[in-house]
Design an enzyme around this catalytic site. Structure first.
Site, short mmCIF file in Angstrom:
data_model
loop_
_atom_site.label_atom_id
_atom_site.label_comp_id
_atom_site.label_asym_id
_atom_site.label_seq_id
_atom_site.Cartn_x
_atom_site.Cartn_y
_atom_site.Cartn_z
N LYS A 137 0.97 -1.24 0.21
CA LYS A 137 -0.04 -0.19 0.58
C LYS A 137 0.83 1.37 0.37
CE LYS A 137 -3.87 -2.15 -0.18
NZ LYS A 137 -5.29 -1.48 -1.39
N GLU A 151 -9.96 6.42 3.07
CA GLU A 151 -10.90 5.51 3.44
C GLU A 151 -9.43 4.35 3.77
OE1 GLU A 151 -9.91 5.94 0.98
OE2 GLU A 151 -9.34 3.74 0.17
N SER A 201 1.43 -10.08 -1.42
CA SER A 201 1.29 -8.22 -0.59
C SER A 201 1.24 -7.66 0.45
CB SER A 201 -0.23 -8.06 -1.27
OG SER A 201 -0.73 -8.98 -1.02
C1 LIG Z 1 -7.76 -2.99 -0.17
C2 LIG Z 1 -7.67 -1.73 0.68
C3 LIG Z 1 -7.97 -0.86 -0.05
C4 LIG Z 1 -8.42 0.42 0.76
N1 LIG Z 1 -9.08 1.25 -0.39
C5 LIG Z 1 -10.17 0.08 -0.66
C6 LIG Z 1 -10.99 0.43 -2.25
C7 LIG Z 1 -11.79 0.23 -2.62
C8 LIG Z 1 -10.86 -1.43 -2.37
C9 LIG Z 1 -10.11 -1.81 -1.35
C10 LIG Z 1 -9.22 -0.85 -1.20
C11 LIG Z 1 -8.03 -2.81 2.38
N2 LIG Z 1 -9.62 -2.49 2.55
C12 LIG Z 1 -7.47 -1.25 3.07
O1 LIG Z 1 -7.92 -0.89 3.86
O2 LIG Z 1 -6.51 -1.29 3.76
#
Ligand SMILES: C[C@@H](c1c[nH]c2ccccc12)[C@H](N)C(=O)O
Length: 371
Positions: free
Chosen positions: A68, A90, A356
């Site tokens: 990330k 988010e 990942s």
């Molecule tokens: C994969 C990643 C994520 C963060 N934001 C996202 C928007 C759409 C799809 C996935 C994500 C995860 N849920 C996170 O919060 O790190």
């Protein structure tokens, strides 16, 4: 409305990314702060068992424990070039929230992270990390209180704070230019793989490149430099959850139809009257009802082959990798490994799997499952 913010980004992002001072700072941070290049590790025991050559791309060894951060460094550098000093994001699994809060601490920027109240409960370690890093973690109580609701709240915030704020989306989703911009930042992964394969195998193209797909950011990065190389089979593995036909799944290409989510036209799990279906996966990072438009295209054009793994298959693979190679993978990453089937590959086949993220955040889930 959102349009002026997105329009400013659309007009300026390419010119900023191509600037030499941007490139220099981006590459320096990836090297000295993230710890790139990440190893392309030859998994000897797994390769012997499956009678092929298995390489793991170790994004789990990036600072913060997942890929990330490649994206959050890129986007926050763009925000600085645009004169923004307030960052919002988010998160669902919390990984993207942590990666955003980390870079905001590094660069002295204020950080707000929207997170579903359900996810705040089930991802407590990542919430603690975000708070320790100085982020204002805001619980979202609307809808199903998970990732898609957190994304809605972040977009609302951005509409109300258009000038000093940049919204860092955590995957290859959202309105243009986000899917392209996030793919470009994550593409450092496949750029490194090509160079590492020349060193190790004397050729830059693997026979297969395999990644899990939730929104699809790690997959976009791992596929990026191989998209036009027809020698390389592109393999995406989604989260089948409890099973494709159980009503508890996140396998968007299997269950979805064309729709619009968060400003992207893509494939989306939805009821017949167009309401977004609540996805399910044991891994919060794959728990998204949509999919990046790049992956919807790979699916429709058949350039990619799409598979899915159930919660059980992913958990079994997480344990298997741990016991065979001493690497505890994130449950998200474990889904990709389910592509390995006995008697399928020839001895010289080269398979590259995207690891990942690391599994520290998932230890309680692993322990509960195997106890
Ligand atoms: C994969 C990643 C994520 C963060 N934001 C996202 C928007 C759409 C799809 C996935 C994500 C995860 N849920 C996170 O919060 O790190």
């Amino acid at each position: 409305m959102l349009f002026p913010n997105v329009e400013e980004l659309r007009l300026k992002y390419k010119e900023i990314i191509e600037r030499s001072d941007f490139q220099k700072e981006f590459e320096q941070l990836l090297k000295d702060y993230v710890g790139r290049p990440t190893p392309l590790y030859f998994a000897k025991r797994l390769s012997e068992e499956y009678n092929c050559k298995i390489y793991l791309k170790r994004e789990d060894l990036c600072h913060t424990g997942a890929h990330k951060i490649n994206n959050t460094i890129g986007q926050i550098l763009i925000a600085k070039h645009l004169g923004k000093n307030r960052i919002i994001a988010e998160t669902g699994a919390g990984q993207h929230g942590v990666a955003t809060a980390t870079v905001c601490a590094l660069m002295g920027l204020s950080c707000v992270v929207y997170m579903g109240a359900v996810d705040i409960e089930r991802q407590a370690p990542n919430v603690a990390r975000m708070k320790m890093l100085g982020a204002d973690v805001r619980a979202v109580h609307s809808g199903s209180k998970t990732l898609k609701d957190a994304t809605n709240e972040a977009i609302r915030d951005w509409i109300n704070n258009p000038t000093e704020t940049h919204y860092v989306i955590g995957s290859v989703v959202g309105p243009h230019p986000y899917p392209d911009m996030v793919s470009k930042f994550q593409s450092v992964i496949s750029k490194e793989i090509r160079n590492q394969l020349v060193e190790k195998e004397g050729k830059e193209s693997p026979d297969y490149v395999v990644a899990c797909v939730g929104g699809g950011s790690n997959a976009a990065g791992v596929f990026y430099h191989f998209l036009d190389d027809q020698k390389v089979k592109i393999i995406a593995v989604e989260a089948a959850g409890k099973g494709i036909n159980t009503g508890k799944s996140a396998a968007t290409t299997a269950l979805g139809k064309v729709g619009i989510i968060h400003g992207s036209k893509t494939l989306l799990m939805q009821t017949k009257d167009g309401q977004i279906t609540e996805p399910h996966s044991i891994s919060a990072g794959l728990d998204y009802p949509g999919i990046g438009p790049l992956h919807a295209h790979l699916y429709k054009s058949k350039r990619g082959q799409f598979f899915s793994a159930t919660d059980d298959e992913a958990m079994e693979w997480g344990l298997k990798l741990t016991r065979m190679e001493g690497i505890i993978p994130a449950i998200e990453s474990s889904h990709a490994l389910s592509f390995l089937k006995k008697d399928t590959f020839s001895k010289n086949n080269v398979l590259v799997f995207s690891l990942s993220g690391r599994g520290d955040k998932d230890l309680a889930t692993y322990m509960e499952y195997f106890d």
